[in-house]
Design a protein around this motif. Structure first.
Motif, mmCIF file in Angstrom:
data_model
loop_
_atom_site.group_PDB
_atom_site.id
_atom_site.type_symbol
_atom_site.label_atom_id
_atom_site.label_comp_id
_atom_site.label_asym_id
_atom_site.label_seq_id
_atom_site.Cartn_x
_atom_site.Cartn_y
_atom_site.Cartn_z
ATOM 1 N N ALA A 31 2.121 -10.649 15.996
ATOM 2 C CA ALA A 31 2.283 -9.627 17.023
ATOM 3 C C ALA A 31 3.551 -8.797 16.822
ATOM 4 O O ALA A 31 3.851 -7.920 17.622
ATOM 5 C CB ALA A 31 2.317 -10.300 18.385
ATOM 6 N N MET A 32 4.273 -9.075 15.756
ATOM 7 C CA MET A 32 5.543 -8.381 15.582
ATOM 8 C C MET A 32 5.339 -6.974 15.038
ATOM 9 O O MET A 32 4.481 -6.736 14.197
ATOM 10 C CB MET A 32 6.434 -9.162 14.614
ATOM 11 N N ALA A 33 6.149 -6.057 15.535
ATOM 12 C CA ALA A 33 6.085 -4.677 15.047
ATOM 13 C C ALA A 33 6.516 -4.648 13.591
ATOM 14 O O ALA A 33 7.468 -5.324 13.209
ATOM 15 C CB ALA A 33 6.999 -3.801 15.884
ATOM 16 N N SER A 34 5.799 -3.887 12.779
ATOM 17 C CA SER A 34 6.198 -3.810 11.380
ATOM 18 C C SER A 34 5.893 -2.444 10.777
ATOM 19 O O SER A 34 5.045 -1.700 11.269
ATOM 20 C CB SER A 34 5.542 -4.929 10.569
ATOM 21 N N TRP A 35 6.631 -2.155 9.739
ATOM 22 C CA TRP A 35 6.549 -0.870 9.064
ATOM 23 C C TRP A 35 6.511 -1.129 7.562
ATOM 24 O O TRP A 35 7.026 -2.137 7.085
ATOM 25 C CB TRP A 35 7.798 -0.030 9.358
ATOM 26 N N SER A 36 5.922 -0.178 6.849
ATOM 27 C CA SER A 36 5.961 -0.306 5.396
ATOM 28 C C SER A 36 6.423 1.002 4.774
ATOM 29 O O SER A 36 6.276 2.083 5.362
ATOM 30 C CB SER A 36 4.584 -0.691 4.844
ATOM 31 N N PHE A 37 7.009 0.868 3.618
ATOM 32 C CA PHE A 37 7.458 2.021 2.835
ATOM 33 C C PHE A 37 6.892 1.855 1.436
ATOM 34 O O PHE A 37 7.127 0.823 0.796
ATOM 35 C CB PHE A 37 8.985 2.062 2.746
ATOM 36 N N GLN A 38 6.158 2.855 0.999
ATOM 37 C CA GLN A 38 5.639 2.789 -0.360
ATOM 38 C C GLN A 38 6.705 3.331 -1.302
ATOM 39 O O GLN A 38 7.195 4.444 -1.116
ATOM 40 C CB GLN A 38 4.348 3.602 -0.472
ATOM 41 N N LEU A 39 7.060 2.535 -2.293
ATOM 42 C CA LEU A 39 8.161 2.892 -3.185
ATOM 43 C C LEU A 39 7.662 3.018 -4.617
ATOM 44 O O LEU A 39 6.990 2.118 -5.126
ATOM 45 C CB LEU A 39 9.251 1.815 -3.136
ATOM 46 N N GLU A 40 8.009 4.123 -5.236
ATOM 47 C CA GLU A 40 7.629 4.299 -6.632
ATOM 48 C C GLU A 40 8.784 3.887 -7.531
ATOM 49 O O GLU A 40 9.849 4.479 -7.511
ATOM 50 C CB GLU A 40 7.273 5.766 -6.900
ATOM 51 N N VAL A 41 8.535 2.844 -8.316
ATOM 52 C CA VAL A 41 9.560 2.356 -9.231
ATOM 53 C C VAL A 41 9.547 3.196 -10.510
ATOM 54 O O VAL A 41 10.579 3.597 -11.019
ATOM 55 C CB VAL A 41 9.331 0.871 -9.572
ATOM 56 N N ARG A 42 8.365 3.462 -11.029
ATOM 57 C CA ARG A 42 8.236 4.316 -12.214
ATOM 58 C C ARG A 42 6.822 4.863 -12.287
ATOM 59 O O ARG A 42 5.918 4.399 -11.587
ATOM 60 C CB ARG A 42 8.584 3.541 -13.491
ATOM 61 N N ARG A 43 6.672 5.889 -13.144
ATOM 62 C CA ARG A 43 5.364 6.547 -13.252
ATOM 63 C C ARG A 43 4.562 6.079 -14.450
ATOM 64 O O ARG A 43 3.351 6.081 -14.417
ATOM 65 C CB ARG A 43 5.565 8.061 -13.366
#
Ligand SMILES: [Zn+2]
Ligand SMILES: [Zn+2]
Ligand SMILES: [Zn+2]
Length: 206
Positions: free
Chosen positions: A58-70
């Protein structure tokens, strides 16, 4: 080339923002981080996150998509989970107790910062659950709302992570300074993982 397979992941929306891993946490990437308190900076950062539901109970959560390399493409996800005191398993923080920070052992909120080890894999997406107690993280740290925090684990490529340990340390370092963390305990992370102590101390003494 199979590092990123999100086909089985219904939750990822098209057009979701992708942030550069290498600068994430620096001023302007993505937040300005000019708040006067840790809590203000966390809130500013979370404005940029993708709101998740059900990844951590039930905890609020967020995500961030991170690009390490292409080339080859490598994306990771940073998850932030807000743990309110009502949902906490323990009223007193055992990490604070361990390090002797008795004066702020009870706080309203904790923020977990996690980089799952294989966040881009189909296997991860299927479960889509963050294990707060687990050890399978490239990075797991927890901050109290007052800016005191604990680095709980760092696992580099030696332990099956997508990233070498020093890149995770640099990422962690940027996050701590961006957020204005006041003090961070390391417990025995360094000893266990044979991390570069100079790096760890530089972060701890901020
Ligand atoms: Zn604590
Ligand atoms: Zn606290
Ligand atoms: Zn962990």
């Amino acid at each position: 080339m199979s590092q990123l397979d999100l086909s089985g992941c219904k939750k990822r929306k098209r057009g979701e923002r992708v942030f550069k891993f290498k600068v994430f946490g620096e001023r302007g990437y993505p937040a300005e981080f000019n708040g006067s308190t840790f809590q203000e900076n966390v809130r500013a950062l979370l404005e940029y996150g993708q709101v998740e539901s059900g990844v951590c109970g039930a905890m609020a959560s967020w995500s961030f998509q991170l690009e390490v390399r292409r080339h080859p493409l490598l994306h990771l996800f940073l998850f932030v989970v807000e743990e309110p005191i009502e949902l906490s398993l323990e009223l007193r923080c055992k990490h604070c107790q361990y390090i002797g920070w008795g004066h702020h052992m009870i706080c309203n909120k904790k923020y977990h910062f996690l980089l799952p080890s294989k966040s881009g894999s189909a296997e991860y997406c299927k479960s889509n659950v963050i294990e707060l107690q687990g050890e399978g993280h490239s990075l797991h740290a927890v901050f109290h709302s007052n800016g005191f925090g604990h680095l709980l684990c760092i696992n580099g490529s030696e332990s099956g992570s997508d990233l070498p340990g020093y890149q995770i340390m640099e990422f962690w370092d940027r996050l701590c300074s961006g957020l204005g963390a006041r003090k961070v305990s390391l417990k025995d992370v360094a000893k266990k993982k044979g991390m570069d102590l100079r790096l760890l101390h530089a972060v701890a003494l901020r």
